[in-house]
Design a protein around this motif. Structure first.
Motif, PDB file in Angstrom:
ATOM      1  N   TYR A 938       0.408  -1.094   0.234  1.00 22.13           N
ATOM      2  CA  TYR A 938      -0.118   0.136  -0.237  1.00 22.13           C
ATOM      3  C   TYR A 938       1.017   1.049  -0.624  1.00 22.13           C
ATOM      4  O   TYR A 938       1.897   1.642   0.271  1.00 22.13           O
ATOM      5  CB  TYR A 938      -0.848  -0.091   1.063  1.00 22.13           C
ATOM      6  N   SER A 939       0.185   2.718  -0.759  1.00 18.67           N
ATOM      7  CA  SER A 939       1.092   3.238  -0.696  1.00 18.67           C
ATOM      8  C   SER A 939      -0.117   4.800  -1.012  1.00 18.67           C
ATOM      9  O   SER A 939      -0.672   4.434  -1.193  1.00 18.67           O
ATOM     10  CB  SER A 939       2.114   3.557  -1.922  1.00 18.67           C
ATOM     11  N   GLN A 940       0.527   5.577  -1.009  1.00 16.72           N
ATOM     12  CA  GLN A 940      -0.835   7.167  -0.889  1.00 16.72           C
ATOM     13  C   GLN A 940      -0.805   7.243  -2.159  1.00 16.72           C
ATOM     14  O   GLN A 940      -1.343   7.418  -2.244  1.00 16.72           O
ATOM     15  CB  GLN A 940       0.501   8.255  -0.232  1.00 16.72           C
ATOM     16  N   ASP A 941       0.250   6.546  -3.152  1.00 12.66           N
ATOM     17  CA  ASP A 941      -0.198   7.123  -4.910  1.00 12.66           C
ATOM     18  C   ASP A 941       0.379   6.389  -5.539  1.00 12.66           C
ATOM     19  O   ASP A 941       1.687   5.649  -4.670  1.00 12.66           O
ATOM     20  CB  ASP A 941       0.445   8.378  -4.879  1.00 12.66           C
ATOM     21  N   LYS A 942       0.440   6.420  -6.716  1.00  9.31           N
ATOM     22  CA  LYS A 942       0.472   5.544  -7.716  1.00  9.31           C
ATOM     23  C   LYS A 942       2.597   4.871  -8.096  1.00  9.31           C
ATOM     24  O   LYS A 942       3.172   4.488  -8.327  1.00  9.31           O
ATOM     25  CB  LYS A 942      -0.026   5.256  -8.871  1.00  9.31           C
ATOM     26  N   HIS A 943       3.045   6.925  -7.248  1.00 15.19           N
ATOM     27  CA  HIS A 943       4.156   6.623  -7.630  1.00 15.19           C
ATOM     28  C   HIS A 943       5.161   6.594  -6.398  1.00 15.19           C
ATOM     29  O   HIS A 943       6.197   6.687  -6.177  1.00 15.19           O
ATOM     30  CB  HIS A 943       4.379   8.016  -8.336  1.00 15.19           C
ATOM     31  N   SER A 944       4.988   7.157  -5.868  1.00 16.84           N
ATOM     32  CA  SER A 944       5.921   6.149  -4.372  1.00 16.84           C
ATOM     33  C   SER A 944       6.155   5.003  -3.420  1.00 16.84           C
ATOM     34  O   SER A 944       5.307   4.122  -4.343  1.00 16.84           O
ATOM     35  CB  SER A 944       5.030   6.964  -2.832  1.00 16.84           C
ATOM     36  N   ARG A 945       7.593   4.741  -3.165  1.00 22.45           N
ATOM     37  CA  ARG A 945       7.308   4.040  -2.513  1.00 22.45           C
ATOM     38  C   ARG A 945       6.756   2.889  -1.742  1.00 22.45           C
ATOM     39  O   ARG A 945       5.983   3.328  -0.737  1.00 22.45           O
ATOM     40  CB  ARG A 945       8.850   3.658  -2.169  1.00 22.45           C
ATOM     41  N   PRO A 946       5.971   1.874  -1.485  1.00 30.88           N
ATOM     42  CA  PRO A 946       4.754   1.093  -1.595  1.00 30.88           C
ATOM     43  C   PRO A 946       5.221   0.485   0.014  1.00 30.88           C
ATOM     44  O   PRO A 946       6.320   0.078  -0.069  1.00 30.88           O
ATOM     45  CB  PRO A 946       3.892   0.057  -1.850  1.00 30.88           C
ATOM     46  N   SER A 947       4.844   0.476   0.716  1.00 28.60           N
ATOM     47  CA  SER A 947       4.939  -0.132   2.417  1.00 28.60           C
ATOM     48  C   SER A 947       4.397  -1.610   1.802  1.00 28.60           C
ATOM     49  O   SER A 947       3.406  -2.226   1.182  1.00 28.60           O
ATOM     50  CB  SER A 947       4.076   0.574   3.659  1.00 28.60           C
ATOM     51  N   VAL A 948       5.004  -2.471   2.676  1.00 28.42           N
ATOM     52  CA  VAL A 948       4.399  -3.679   2.782  1.00 28.42           C
ATOM     53  C   VAL A 948       4.581  -4.596   3.515  1.00 28.42           C
ATOM     54  O   VAL A 948       5.292  -4.703   5.175  1.00 28.42           O
ATOM     55  CB  VAL A 948       6.001  -4.890   1.672  1.00 28.42           C
ATOM     56  N   VAL A 949       3.112  -5.615   3.388  1.00 26.76           N
ATOM     57  CA  VAL A 949       2.568  -6.785   4.752  1.00 26.76           C
ATOM     58  C   VAL A 949       2.183  -7.886   4.318  1.00 26.76           C
ATOM     59  O   VAL A 949       1.563  -8.025   3.210  1.00 26.76           O
ATOM     60  CB  VAL A 949       1.444  -6.303   5.685  1.00 26.76           C
ATOM     61  N   ASN A 952       0.146 -14.861   5.601  1.00 25.41           N
ATOM     62  CA  ASN A 952      -0.106 -16.793   4.795  1.00 25.41           C
ATOM     63  C   ASN A 952      -1.543 -17.156   4.959  1.00 25.41           C
ATOM     64  O   ASN A 952      -1.437 -17.656   4.560  1.00 25.41           O
ATOM     65  CB  ASN A 952       0.391 -17.694   5.772  1.00 25.41           C
ATOM     66  N   THR A 953      -2.604 -15.979   5.135  1.00 23.65           N
ATOM     67  CA  THR A 953      -3.958 -15.731   5.484  1.00 23.65           C
ATOM     68  C   THR A 953      -4.781 -15.343   3.580  1.00 23.65           C
ATOM     69  O   THR A 953      -3.653 -14.797   3.303  1.00 23.65           O
ATOM     70  CB  THR A 953      -5.143 -15.785   6.648  1.00 23.65           C
ATOM     71  N   THR A 954      -6.219 -15.619   3.351  1.00 26.53           N
ATOM     72  CA  THR A 954      -6.242 -14.403   2.507  1.00 26.53           C
ATOM     73  C   THR A 954      -7.516 -13.333   3.027  1.00 26.53           C
ATOM     74  O   THR A 954      -8.150 -12.506   2.478  1.00 26.53           O
ATOM     75  CB  THR A 954      -7.090 -15.413   1.439  1.00 26.53           C
ATOM     76  N   SER A 955      -7.133 -12.631   3.964  1.00 30.04           N
ATOM     77  CA  SER A 955      -7.364 -11.723   4.869  1.00 30.04           C
ATOM     78  C   SER A 955      -6.606 -10.603   6.175  1.00 30.04           C
ATOM     79  O   SER A 955      -5.867 -10.864   6.014  1.00 30.04           O
ATOM     80  CB  SER A 955      -8.278 -12.014   5.656  1.00 30.04           C
ATOM     81  N   LEU A 956      -6.854  -9.737   5.653  1.00 28.90           N
ATOM     82  CA  LEU A 956      -5.416  -8.368   6.105  1.00 28.90           C
ATOM     83  C   LEU A 956      -6.293  -7.085   6.702  1.00 28.90           C
ATOM     84  O   LEU A 956      -7.410  -6.774   6.218  1.00 28.90           O
ATOM     85  CB  LEU A 956      -4.827  -8.299   5.343  1.00 28.90           C
ATOM     86  N   GLU A 957      -5.969  -7.134   7.760  1.00 27.83           N
ATOM     87  CA  GLU A 957      -6.778  -5.603   8.993  1.00 27.83           C
ATOM     88  C   GLU A 957      -5.753  -4.514   8.977  1.00 27.83           C
ATOM     89  O   GLU A 957      -3.790  -4.947   9.722  1.00 27.83           O
ATOM     90  CB  GLU A 957      -7.265  -5.931  10.400  1.00 27.83           C
ATOM     91  N   LEU A 958      -5.541  -3.507   8.021  1.00 34.18           N
ATOM     92  CA  LEU A 958      -4.407  -2.317   7.597  1.00 34.18           C
ATOM     93  C   LEU A 958      -5.013  -1.141   9.231  1.00 34.18           C
ATOM     94  O   LEU A 958      -6.618  -0.883   8.645  1.00 34.18           O
ATOM     95  CB  LEU A 958      -4.445  -1.749   6.781  1.00 34.18           C
ATOM     96  N   SER A 959      -4.509  -0.697   9.390  1.00 34.48           N
ATOM     97  CA  SER A 959      -4.289   0.542  10.576  1.00 34.48           C
ATOM     98  C   SER A 959      -3.922   1.709   9.728  1.00 34.48           C
ATOM     99  O   SER A 959      -2.410   1.983   9.661  1.00 34.48           O
ATOM    100  CB  SER A 959      -3.871   0.270  11.586  1.00 34.48           C
ATOM    101  N   LEU A 960      -5.181   2.953   9.169  1.00 30.36           N
ATOM    102  CA  LEU A 960      -4.144   3.779   8.016  1.00 30.36           C
ATOM    103  C   LEU A 960      -4.090   5.165   8.465  1.00 30.36           C
ATOM    104  O   LEU A 960      -5.206   5.339   9.449  1.00 30.36           O
ATOM    105  CB  LEU A 960      -4.072   3.647   6.705  1.00 30.36           C
ATOM    106  N   PRO A 961      -3.493   6.071   8.460  1.00 29.18           N
ATOM    107  CA  PRO A 961      -3.857   7.083   8.441  1.00 29.18           C
ATOM    108  C   PRO A 961      -5.115   8.225   7.676  1.00 29.18           C
ATOM    109  O   PRO A 961      -5.782   7.664   7.130  1.00 29.18           O
ATOM    110  CB  PRO A 961      -2.965   8.440   8.703  1.00 29.18           C
ATOM    111  N   VAL A 962      -5.909   8.333   8.727  1.00 29.10           N
ATOM    112  CA  VAL A 962      -6.862   9.470   8.035  1.00 29.10           C
ATOM    113  C   VAL A 962      -6.492  10.639   7.769  1.00 29.10           C
ATOM    114  O   VAL A 962      -5.583  11.363   6.856  1.00 29.10           O
ATOM    115  CB  VAL A 962      -8.179   9.915   8.766  1.00 29.10           C
ATOM    116  N   ASN A 963      -7.537  10.988   6.751  1.00 28.10           N
ATOM    117  CA  ASN A 963      -7.353  12.031   5.596  1.00 28.10           C
ATOM    118  C   ASN A 963      -6.518  11.793   4.459  1.00 28.10           C
ATOM    119  O   ASN A 963      -5.763  12.896   4.111  1.00 28.10           O
ATOM    120  CB  ASN A 963      -7.137  13.435   6.292  1.00 28.10           C
ATOM    121  N   GLN A 964      -6.645  11.039   4.115  1.00 24.93           N
ATOM    122  CA  GLN A 964      -5.771  10.003   3.141  1.00 24.93           C
ATOM    123  C   GLN A 964      -5.737   9.428   2.057  1.00 24.93           C
ATOM    124  O   GLN A 964      -6.606   8.505   2.811  1.00 24.93           O
ATOM    125  CB  GLN A 964      -4.007   9.896   3.570  1.00 24.93           C
ATOM    126  N   ASP A 965      -5.186   8.874   0.723  1.00 22.37           N
ATOM    127  CA  ASP A 965      -6.514   8.144   0.001  1.00 22.37           C
ATOM    128  C   ASP A 965      -4.894   7.227  -0.221  1.00 22.37           C
ATOM    129  O   ASP A 965      -3.859   7.577  -0.407  1.00 22.37           O
ATOM    130  CB  ASP A 965      -6.172   8.513  -1.309  1.00 22.37           C
TER     131      ASP A 965
END
Length: 1028
Positions: A938-949, A952-965
């Motif tokens: 996941y990343s803030q836009d298409k061009h920035s370096r993404p973070s990787v999580v 080994n399952t097919t679901s994931l819960e992410l905590s993301l800051p508000v007010n950002q795409d």
């Protein structure tokens, strides 16, 4: 009256033989020394005297100021002006002779000439008593020369002729007295001594009687201090440019030594001859600086003695200013000045017609060489002579005085027939009649006597001056001259003309180079007079047609305008128009300032040079009336095509900048620089080039080497560019030696493009350290060497193969190979790295791919392999000599490829700043490796370096800051690597902890086939994913 006119006529008239001339000597008598030989019968002397003049001069002679009266049968005879004396008598004829030459103009007296008769008589006595002395005693043997006249020289005969006494430090013959001095008598001196006297004029010699020298038997003389027997007078006068000899000799035991010095401490010049052996000091060409006190010092071991004498400089008179012939009128005043240089200072006296001038009258004054005669009359006519004399000689100089009496005469100086004057000006009408004595001059206008006024004046010299001339002053003027001998007159007309006026105003013109201008010169003038226009440039006459066609006359008859075409800087200055008529002249000046490009800067100097820069300074040239705005620097070298602009610091050189640094120069190159100035008109001429200066040298800094074949030493360097080679015949000098050796081996490489030299010798051990350096040369000589660098000779290839080679499949496309390293180096070889060769099962080893490592690495990762494929690998060590033996060949099979299917049916929902993702399980195909987990990026836009999580399952819960795409992607991975990635999912920004929907409730979305489908019952819209 008749007598005066007769005398005047005698003085100025011509005869049938020519004009009358005063007597002038052409030959004067000289002093004579007559050699009188014994028994000679013909004894005759001739004194020469010759003079020019008309009437022909007649001659008289004086002996010791008394006239000689030649009579028939006497010993004195006159032949022309020459005096012949026969049967010379040494008692009567010796003395001072003078010749007198006379004609109707007067008498002149010649210089003095002396007559001396040289002779030498015989010695009177025939025998002399013995001189008895003790051994060691000093003795003086007297010569006593016989009666004589003329200079003598002396020698002594010892025992018999031709045994002459030789002078040395012990024996001395005085040329002043003729005596023989022996400082210390020795037994060998016993014998007879005879004085020989020679007259230098008659050349006769006579011998005196012998003087026996006998040793006493009553003992030997003990030692005693010097006693000076031969010495010079206290004062010796010496004539200028003559030669003076001082004698000094002393008796003493031991024999004294003689030395000379000047009391004032001055050193002797090179011309001074000090003959210590003969006791004589000789000074030739005596001058004022040679005068002074001289001291002779005689000394031995018993003591010291000295004498002093003064040499005084004298010079006979030499005339520096002479009176000249002069013609005066009656009642005029004569002033004659006569000057002479001499030492001591000369006295002066005057002769008139050969007799002393007796200043009995007040009007005749003679004072220190200046003769003044006032109120001249006819009785003062004659020949005058100035006599300058001191005790060393006298000198005569002649001059003629003429006094004339003339009635007024205008024949040589008539009044001008017409005199032109301008109205309002001044005029001078000269009246210069010839008359003596000076008479009275008066003027008439027409037939009436002219009355003087404040405007009309008769000057003291008789000329008429009229000031502020008017038309009424025109007319006929007559000058009348009177004296006691007669009356004469001369007349001429005065014409009054209108004055000339220049109507053009004086001006000041300011022009630019290349323009053409007209300088006006308009006039008003008297129409009866012709005008002459003359132009001057800086007070020098302008010659039209000779200034390169720059100047051209363009005025009419009453105008003198000129045009200057294509004006140049050198034409700036002051132009003057001068207008001239026969009665007046006027002028007007115009100052012309020419503005142009600046003149050349001055004193261009190179103050400092480095390898690539030069510091310059210069002085401003003429700005030519327009301020200098900038400067430009140019340079040239033997390699450049003319002058080239250069880069400077500062880059822009303003008009006040008088120094700069030139950059980007080439090292070791000879440069010349010049500076150009620019103003608003343009760029001017360049300065004179600076003196040639060379940039500093740069030695090689990239000398290297090593490698090569067996028994080789390879040396490499960076070639020198052509512009740095400084001349033809360029090449390299390669020097090398084993490390620790003293001498250098050298080799010349003649190609300027060479960059490598190989020295091959079987004696070179492998991998041996060598010191190397590279220099340069050309036809002018050798240049600098590089710093010394250490390299190694060629080494041997590695001799062993790497061990423990292992291969491990890391993924479907990567294999890791490891090995045990070899020893890094020894004294024969090094390990620079390893060469890995690998090839597929279906490929040949010859086509293997190669990977080389550098340094002491022990593993390498092979990438971009095919999955589920078998590969073979071998390993070798390498160095500069080549590669070593091959290791054992190992093989490895890559893992199966990762899943090719991307995750699908990705769902997400948001709540309280959290994003919950779910997707379907990805199933591997038969030939693919099983999925072992997923990577969520996941990343803030298409061009920035993404973070990787990873999960080994097919679901994931992410905590993301508000007010950002956010943009999210999911890809599976397995032991074969990463699989295909899902498409990008854009999650809009969260406000207040929830996604913004119509009813502000939690929402869920399904991503499938590029579209999002909402599951919220309140919002049923299908939206393309690209909107987000």
């Amino acid at each position: 009256m008749y007598v005066l006119w007769s005398i005047y006529f005698l003085l100025i008239s011509y005869t049938g033989s020519g004009v009358l001339l005063r007597p002038v000597f052409t030959k004067q008598p000289g002093s004579v020394v007559f050699p009188l030989q014994p028994g000679e019968n013909r004894r005759e002397v001739v004194f020469s005297c010759e003079a020019q003049g008309h009437p022909q001069p007649f001659y008289r002679w004086k002996l010791n100021d008394s006239f000689i009266l030649p009579r028939p049968g006497s010993r004195y005879t006159l032949m022309g002006g020459n005096l012949h004396i026969s049967h010379l008598n040494k008692e009567e004829d010796v003395g001072i002779y003078q010749c007198l030459a006379s004609n109707s103009f007067g008498t002149i007296v010649s210089r003095e000439a002396s007559l001396h008769i040289a002779y030498l008589e015989n010695f009177k006595t025939q025998r002399r008593n013995p001189v008895r002395v003790r051994e060691g005693q000093g003795v003086v043997l007297l010569c006593g020369p016989p009666p004589h006249s003329g200079e003598l020289t002396f020698t002594w005969i010892f025992n018999e002729y031709p045994s002459f006494v030789i002078q040395d430090t012990r024996r001395f013959v005085s040329q002043k007295t003729g005596n023989l001095y022996i400082a210390k008598v020795e037994p060998s001196d016993v014998g007879n001594y005879t004085c020989v006297v020679t007259n230098t004029v008659t050349k006769n010699s006579v011998q005196g009687p012998p003087t026996p020298l006998v040793l006493r038997v009553d003992g030997v003389m003990g030692e005693y201090e010097p006693k000076i027997e031969v010495q010079f007078p206290e004062v010796v006068p010496v004539a200028k440019s003559s030669t003076v000899k001082l004698e000094c000799f002393a008796l003493g035991n031991p024999v004294p030594t003689i030395s000379w010095r000047r009391v004032d401490g001055a050193s002797f010049g090179r011309k001074v001859d000090i003959n210590k052996a003969s006791g004589v000091l000789e000074i030739p060409y005596f001058q004022q600086e040679d005068a002074g006190i001289y001291e002779c010092v005689a000394e031995n071991s018993r003591g010291r003695n000295s004498v002093k004498g003064k040499l005084s400089f004298y010079a006979a008179p030499h005339l520096t200013e002479k009176p000249q012939d002069v013609q005066k009128t009656i009642d005029d005043t004569l002033v004659w000045e006569c000057k002479a240089s001499a030492k001591p200072k000369p006295s002066y006296r005057w002769l008139k017609n050969g007799e002393p001038l007796d200043p009995m009258e007040d009007r005749v004054q003679a004072n220190n060489g200046v003769l003044t005669i006032g109120s001249l009359n006819l009785a003062d006519i004659g020949m005058y002579q100035c006599v300058a004399e001191n005790k060393h000689g006298r000198i005569f100089t002649n001059a003629e005085l003429r006094v004339v009496a003339i009635a007024p005469d205008f024949s040589q100086n008539l009044l001008k027939a017409q005199t032109l004057a301008r109205q309002g000006g001044d005029i001078l009408i000269e009246c210069k009649p010839r008359m003596s004595p000076r008479g009275v001059i008066s003027w008439r206008k027409g037939k009436e006597a002219l009355r003087e006024s404040h405007r009309v004046t008769v000057l003291d010299n008789g000329s008429l001056r009229i000031s502020n001339v008017t038309k009424m002053d025109a007319g006929l003027y007559t000058c009348v001259a009177r004296n006691q001998f007669g009356v004469a007159s001369s007349a001429g007309s005065l014409l009054v003309k209108e004055q000339t006026v220049i109507t053009s105003p004086a001006g000041h013109l300011d022009v630019t180079v290349g323009e053409s201008i007209v300088l006006p010169c308009q006039v008003s003038h008297d129409p009866t007079l012709d005008l002459k226009f003359t132009w001057f440039f800086n007070e020098q006459l302008i010659h039209f047609g000779s200034h390169g066609a720059y100047f051209e006359k363009v005025g009419g008859r009453s105008a003198g305008d000129i045009m200057i075409r294509n004006i140049q800087l050198r034409h700036a200055g002051k132009y003057t128009c001068a207008v001239q008529t026969k009665v007046d002249s006027v002028s007007i000046a115009t100052d012309v300032v020419v503005r142009g490009p600046p003149g050349p800067p001055v004193d261009c100097q190179v103050t400092e040079m480095t390898e690539t820069t030069a510091s310059l300074s210069w002085g401003p040239g003429m700005d030519n009336h327009s301020p200098i705005l900038s400067y430009t620097i140019q340079a040239r070298t033997p390699f450049s095509l003319g002058w080239q602009a250069v880069t400077t610091v500062p880059e822009l050189l303003g008009g006040k900048q008088l120094s700069a640094t030139v950059t980007d120069l080439s090292p070791w190159v000879e440069y010349e620089f010049r500076v150009l100035a620019t103003n608003s008109i343009g760029t001017g001429e360049p300065s004179k080039p600076s003196k040639k200066a060379r940039t500093k040298e740069i030695s090689f800094n990239q000398v290297n080497g090593g490698g090569g074949g067996r028994s080789e030493l390879v040396i490499t360097w960076e070639p020198v560019p052509e512009e740095l080679q400084s001349g033809p015949g360029f090449g390299y000098v390669v020097a090398f030696r084993p490390l620790g050796a003293q001498g250098w081996m050298q080799a010349a490489v003649t190609s300027p493009d060479a960059s490598r030299y190989v020295f091959k010798n079987e004696s070179i051990p492998p991998f041996s350290p060598y010191q190397v350096k590279v220099g340069v040369y050309n036809n002018k000589g050798e240049g600098p060497f590089s710093p010394v660098t250490t390299i190694h000779s060629a080494e041997e290839e590695p001799s062993r193969a790497p061990g423990r080679v292992r291969a491990r499949s890391v993924s479907a496309s990567e294999v890791e190979v490891t090995w045990k390293p070899l020893a890094w180096s020894n004294n024969r070889r090094r390990i620079l790295g390893y060469e890995l060769r690998y090839w597929g099962k279906k490929e040949k080893q010859d086509t293997a791919s190669v990977i080389r490592t550098v340094g002491n690495k022990t593993s390498v990762l092979i990438k971009d392999l095919e999955g589920s494929s078998t590969y073979y690998m071998s390993l070798r060590a390498y160095n500069s000599a080549g590669v070593g033996p091959q290791s054992i060949i190992v093989n490895v099979t890559t893992k199966k490829p990762p899943p090719s299917q991307a995750p699908v049916k990705i769902m997400w929902n948001t709540s309280n700043s959290k994003v919950i993702l779910r997707w379907d399980q990805v199933h591997a195909l038969e030939n693919e490796s099983e999925v072992t987990g997923y990577k969520v990026m996941y990343s803030q836009d298409k061009h920035s370096r993404p973070s990787v999580v990873e999960t080994n399952t097919t679901s994931l819960e992410l905590s993301l800051p508000v007010n950002q795409d956010y943009v999210i992607q999911i890809k599976p991975f397995s032991e074969g690597g990463e699989g295909s990635s899902s498409g990008q999912i854009t999650i809009p920004k969260i406000a207040g902890g929830t996604i913004l929907t119509r009813k502000n409730i939690a929402s869920s979305w399904l991503f499938k086939s590029g579209f999002f489908f909402p599951f919220n019952q309140n919002v049923a819209v299908a939206v393309p994913a690209s909107i987000f």
